[in-house]
Motif scaffolding. Structure first.
Motif: not given
Lengths: 269, 430
Positions: B48, B50, B53, B57, B74-79
């Motif tokens: 998360w 900068k 990430m 990527k 690439y799939v972005q998740g969040d904590w």
């Protein structure tokens, strides 16, 4: 005079979070951790907006949210309109049971249903699609929309419909020319409710959508929050500010339709 | 008239939306499982920051360019929501092939069989890079279900100018202060309008559990298959010392009690606190947010009987349902090679688990910005009993956090706190 001052104070109170959001979105990182933060940034920057857009593709996410929310609002209203009219005007045991069921359905926390819903949507090929999400949002908003709209229908005097019938209008003509126009504020309120609930929804969008290109805005915004609530405040504020704009526009466009009193004097006794 | 127009517009919009809904149903589905072409794997990343990430990527893009037969998406998740996201996708049979999480979080998923056993799939080279104590954090029922790759240790971030003014020598990366020295220095740095330290104790349980290991305080004891909470002298030592700093020596700020680590930064930058005990990742915010000319320094972990801390590394796991487990592990071997692991750690300002990665990172950064201290602290990290206890999350939320918060707020005594912790354990643990 005092009333105006009180009103002004109330407006400031209501608007302050938005103003603070605006201020934060233009602050560079160093100004975000000042012990005595200022309302006006000392060195305003667009960098937060640039980061928000480039890192999480907020533009695409906002477009996705807009499509899903608009479609949910329209479909909800389309379904709720005839159903609520029938519930309000035709008394039957089935109607009473249906209303009771609608009320009961609100008692289930949706989080309990997420896995079965996920499995069903997957079976029918709608998991990981906006169509699936719209379906969920419509189902989610429908009970409340029904309750809301049938209240508006009940407020339209039956005498108006009877008068139209006496004048020779058919059932459909009565509905189209008398009932629906008077129901406009209710339809708008229902559409707004459905739009906002879909626009803000996070959990279903998070769970159902797997492809990054289909992500909605709340999901994209959540990615600026890290471990144990630590957030990248600047880009988050910039993104959140942008997220409020469509709702504001939608409200600004629709609020005229929310005006009440359109039926004042419709029936004279 | 205007109402009629509105009605027509509404109907037109509705029709357009229904048509759109149908179209979206056709174009939005992503459940494609191809029989031909490259193996397609989804990688749920929780990066998360900068830099982090970007590093993620870039590595994925490089892999995809070099491996046309294995494509990583690439799939972005969040904590904040990853646990619910993983739970629903595992239950629904649609989890990403590779998932990032933390060692303490993957336990239940491992026990429920949602994560692949990687024991025989990962290479000896990768295994040898990481200490056995760190592997233990991601090993459940003898199966390695996650590759630990980033560590977080507790250090002290200090205002260098204030240390210099008080003639306090900065310890070497491998020679931190004892708790007595830390408390004495905090007292020395305390003046009118300034506290020597700010303990951010909004979520005190993990921190106390973690640092209690300094005095061999384990809290969770298992005998004959039964786990219970015990609060002896070892367990009491850390809470007692922190409490003493706040209320007896008055060298730690009472206002920081309700704060998270990042909340203390404005006061720290303004000179209200001289030292911040916190995570190594706090350095990222120091670099980004400290005012120009503000000099800060990272001090090593504090020493009790030892400097041991609980390690809760970030992990990469492979979903048990993945059709491409071998390819997933191939990607992990690449993603976590020493150079790449060092890059990922640098992006997140955390400590890499790999020995070689750690060395490379220190070389890469010249040990500046606290990287020497961060690297050295890796040796003190190991698995702690609470990380493996089934009832820990419930005990933490219902009993430990309220009890510790009351104690740190000076509302209950140390013994009352201990009683609450033990009684809570009886309710939760089996």
């Amino acid at each position: 005079m005092f009333q105006y001052l009180a009103l002004l104070a109330y407006l400031v109170f209501l608007a302050f979070p938005l103003v603070w959001l605006l201020s934060t979105s233009f602050k560079p990182p160093r100004e975000l951790v000042k012990l005595h933060p200022t309302l006006i940034p000392d060195n305003p920057t667009f960098n937060n907006f640039v980061q928000a857009f480039t890192e999480q593709e907020l533009g695409r996410a906002a477009w996705n949210s807009l499509q899903v929310s608009l479609a949910s609002a329209v479909v909800t209203v389309l379904i709720a309109l005839p159903a609520s009219y029938a519930l309000a005007r035709f008394k039957s045991k089935l109607g009473t049971v249906a209303l009771g069921w609608v009320l009961l359905s609100q008692l289930f926390p949706f989080v309990l249903l997420i896995i079965p819903i996920f499995l069903v949507l997957r079976q029918v090929g709608l998991a990981n699609s906006h169509a699936g999400l719209i379906l969920i949002y419509v189902v989610w908003a429908l009970p409340f929309a029904l309750w809301m709209l049938q209240g508006f229908v009940r407020n339209i005097p039956r005498e108006l419909e009877e008068a139209a019938a006496v004048d020779g209008a058919s059932r459909l003509q009565t509905l189209r020319r008398v009932v629906f126009p008077l129901l406009a504020p209710g339809l708008v309120a229902t559409a707004l409710f459905s739009f906002i609930s879909a626009w803000n929804e996070f959990f279903f969008a998070l769970v159902l959508i797997k492809t990054p290109e289909l992500a909605t805005l709340p999901v994209a915004l959540a990615r600026f929050v890290g471990i144990e609530g630590t957030a990248r405040l600047g880009p988050l504020a910039a993104g959140s500010l942008l997220a409020t704009i469509p709702s504001l526009i939608f409200f600004a466009f629709m609020q005229r339709r929310l005006s009440s009193g359109s039926m004042a004097g419709a029936v004279k006794g | 008239m205007s109402r009629n127009r509105f009605g027509r517009r509404l109907v037109a919009t509705a029709v357009a939306s229904v048509v759109g809904l149908g179209a979206l149903a056709g174009c939005g589905t992503g459940d494609d499982e191809q029989s031909d072409g490259p193996a397609k794997l989804r990688f749920l990343s929780l990066a998360w920051q900068k830099e982090s990430m970007q590093a993620n990527k870039d590595l994925v893009a490089k892999w995809n360019a070099d491996h046309p037969d294995i494509h990583i998406e690439y799939v972005q998740g969040d904590w904040n929501s990853v646990h619910d996201q993983l739970l629903t996708s595992f239950e629904g049979g649609d989890a990403a092939d590779i998932v990032q999480y933390e060692a303490s979080g993957i336990g239940n998923f491992s026990k429920q069989g949602y994560l692949a056993d990687l024991t025989d799939l990962i290479s000896g080279e990768l295994k040898g890079q990481i200490e056995p104590g760190i592997w233990d954090t991601a090993t459940y029922d003898g199966k390695i279900t996650g590759v630990p790759f980033l560590l977080e240790s507790q250090v002290i971030i200090a205002n260098k100018k204030l240390l210099d003014e008080a003639n306090i020598a900065i310890p070497a990366a491998d020679g931190g202060w004892t708790w007595d020295e830390f408390q004495a220095n905090a007292k020395k740095l305390t003046t009118a309008g300034r506290f020597g330290a700010a303990w951010a104790l909004k979520s005190p349980t993990n921190r106390v559990m973690n640092l209690a290991l300094n005095y061999d305080g384990k809290f969770f004891y298992t005998e004959n298959g039964k786990t219970e909470i015990r609060v002896g002298d070892g367990e009491k030592e850390i809470p007692k010392r922190i409490h003493d700093m706040i209320y007896t020596a008055k060298s730690a700020s009472p206002e920081a009690l309700g704060m998270s680590g990042a909340d203390t930064l404005p006061g720290f930058f303004a000179g209200k606190y001289a030292m911040l005990p916190g995570s190594v990742s706090l350095r990222q915010q120091m670099v980004e947010q400290a005012p120009a000319g503000f000099e800060w320094v990272t001090l090593p972990p504090i020493k009790g009987l030892s400097t041991t801390q609980a390690a809760n590394p970030q992990t990469l796991s492979v979903s048990a349902d993945s059709k491409h487990k071998k390819q997933a592990v191939q990607f992990l071997e690449y993603f976590l090679n020493p150079t790449n692991m060092a890059t990922l750690a640098k992006g997140d300002w955390l400590v890499p688990t790999g020995k070689q990665a750690n060395e490379e990172l220190v070389k890469l950064t010249g040990g500046k910005q606290g990287w020497d201290v961060a690297a050295d602290s890796a040796a003190d990290l190991t698995v702690a009993p609470f990380q493996k206890a089934d009832g820990y999350p419930e005990w933490k939320t219902k009993y430990a956090t309220p009890a510790l918060q009351q104690y740190f707020a000076n509302k209950i005594t140390l013994d009352q706190m201990a009683t609450q912790l033990v009684d809570g354990g009886k309710q939760v643990l089996r």
